[in-house]
Design a protein around this motif. Structure first.
Motif, PDB file in Angstrom:
ATOM      1  N   ILE A 101       0.838  -1.216   0.000  1.00 15.56           N
ATOM      2  CA  ILE A 101       0.000   0.000   0.000  1.00 15.56           C
ATOM      3  C   ILE A 101       0.864   1.253   0.000  1.00 15.56           C
ATOM      4  O   ILE A 101       0.434   2.328   0.413  1.00 15.56           O
ATOM      5  CB  ILE A 101      -0.966   0.016   1.212  1.00 15.56           C
ATOM      6  CG1 ILE A 101      -0.216  -0.220   2.528  1.00 15.56           C
ATOM      7  CG2 ILE A 101      -2.079  -0.993   1.018  1.00 15.56           C
ATOM      8  CD1 ILE A 101      -1.081   0.022   3.755  1.00 15.56           C
ATOM      9  N   GLU A 108      -7.233   5.048  -2.066  1.00  9.43           N
ATOM     10  CA  GLU A 108      -6.659   3.990  -2.907  1.00  9.43           C
ATOM     11  C   GLU A 108      -6.255   2.796  -2.044  1.00  9.43           C
ATOM     12  O   GLU A 108      -6.503   1.638  -2.382  1.00  9.43           O
ATOM     13  CB  GLU A 108      -5.436   4.523  -3.666  1.00  9.43           C
ATOM     14  CG  GLU A 108      -5.757   5.485  -4.783  1.00  9.43           C
ATOM     15  CD  GLU A 108      -4.527   6.239  -5.277  1.00  9.43           C
ATOM     16  OE1 GLU A 108      -3.465   6.182  -4.588  1.00  9.43           O
ATOM     17  OE2 GLU A 108      -4.626   6.898  -6.330  1.00  9.43           O
ATOM     18  N   LYS A 112      -7.862  -0.966  -2.029  1.00  7.20           N
ATOM     19  CA  LYS A 112      -7.023  -2.128  -2.339  1.00  7.20           C
ATOM     20  C   LYS A 112      -7.215  -3.207  -1.270  1.00  7.20           C
ATOM     21  O   LYS A 112      -7.296  -4.395  -1.570  1.00  7.20           O
ATOM     22  CB  LYS A 112      -5.554  -1.725  -2.426  1.00  7.20           C
ATOM     23  CG  LYS A 112      -4.667  -2.880  -2.877  1.00  7.20           C
ATOM     24  CD  LYS A 112      -3.316  -2.434  -3.404  1.00  7.20           C
ATOM     25  CE  LYS A 112      -2.540  -3.607  -3.985  1.00  7.20           C
ATOM     26  NZ  LYS A 112      -1.153  -3.218  -4.398  1.00  7.20           N
ATOM     27  N   ASP A 115     -10.467  -4.997  -1.963  1.00  7.00           N
ATOM     28  CA  ASP A 115     -10.312  -5.952  -3.075  1.00  7.00           C
ATOM     29  C   ASP A 115      -9.643  -7.236  -2.597  1.00  7.00           C
ATOM     30  O   ASP A 115     -10.086  -8.345  -2.911  1.00  7.00           O
ATOM     31  CB  ASP A 115      -9.482  -5.321  -4.203  1.00  7.00           C
ATOM     32  CG  ASP A 115     -10.217  -4.191  -4.894  1.00  7.00           C
ATOM     33  OD1 ASP A 115     -11.477  -4.113  -4.709  1.00  7.00           O
ATOM     34  OD2 ASP A 115      -9.560  -3.377  -5.579  1.00  7.00           O
TER      35      ASP A 115
END
Lengths: 125, 100
Positions: A101, A108, A112, A115
């Motif tokens: 990350i 963002e 992530k 996901d």
């Protein structure tokens, strides 16, 4: 993710001096992860790859839920945490879910993590 | 993945340039991974610079190195990377801090 499968989430910030996390607010990030996402807990560790980081991992791994580490590149994480996992009879290829990350905004990075959680098991919105 | 901004200037309350922590290269062992330069690829902090003819690595920005991080040492296939003793560095940090 049903409760008993929920992973623990650890953010590793490379002593907090690493420019890789300057684009995000690490406190906004970890608060969103631990409060909004289906994880057992969410914490920030300054340097998991250092001796005390090894000891912390060994302590945390005793309890068994899979561990998600948000930090540097997966290849680096697997190499750096291999011994701590092996000491507990665990395998970084199977029991660690590493996420890079760095150089991301808070949004963002959170997206992530969402996901990856979805990729690794049932995900309750 | 790299970041352009400068690393933080202090560590544990001490100016980073007062802390002699960076990788030392054993040039009897380092072969630059035959031009692959694993440490260079591995470290996102621009500590290293590749050299050629012959291939080997050089520390270009020592103070970019994250104090007490030895990730590259664990990655080096030739065991050519070493770091100072942590206890000695801690002693220096405390002494520097005491100096105020």
């Amino acid at each position: 993710m049903a409760d008993e499968q929920r992973p623990g989430f650890i953010m590793c910030v490379c002593t907090g001096k690493c420019p890789g996390f300057e684009k995000m607010d690490i406190w906004d990030f970890i608060n969103r992860v631990r409060i909004e996402l289906p994880v057992e807990y969410g914490i920030i560790h300054p340097q998991l790859c250092e001796e005390d980081g090894d000891r912390y991992l060994e302590h945390v791994l005793k309890n068994g839920p899979p561990i998600v580490v948000g930090g540097c590149a997966p290849r680096m994480q697997r190499k750096l945490f291999r011994d701590a996992f092996a000491k507990k009879g665990l395998d970084v290829e199977r029991d660690l879910i590493p996420i890079d990350i760095r150089d991301m905004t808070t949004d963002e990075a959170v997206n992530k993590v969402i996901d990856v959680l979805k990729e690794n098991g049932p995900y309750d919105e | 993945m790299t970041s352009e901004s400068e690393p933080e200037k202090t560590f544990m309350g001490v100016d980073r340039t007062k802390i002699p922590w960076w990788p030392r290269i054993d040039y009897d062992r380092c072969d630059g991974c035959g031009g692959e330069y694993d440490c260079l690829k591995f470290c996102p902090h621009h500590v290293y610079r590749p050299l050629e003819n012959p291939t080997r690595i050089e520390v270009e920005n020592p103070y970019n190195c994250v104090v007490f991080c030895k990730a590259c040492q664990k990655m080096c296939p030739q065991d050519a990377i070493s770091f100072p003793e942590k206890s000695e560095i801690l002693r220096l940090i405390k002494a520097e801090r005491a100096r105020g």
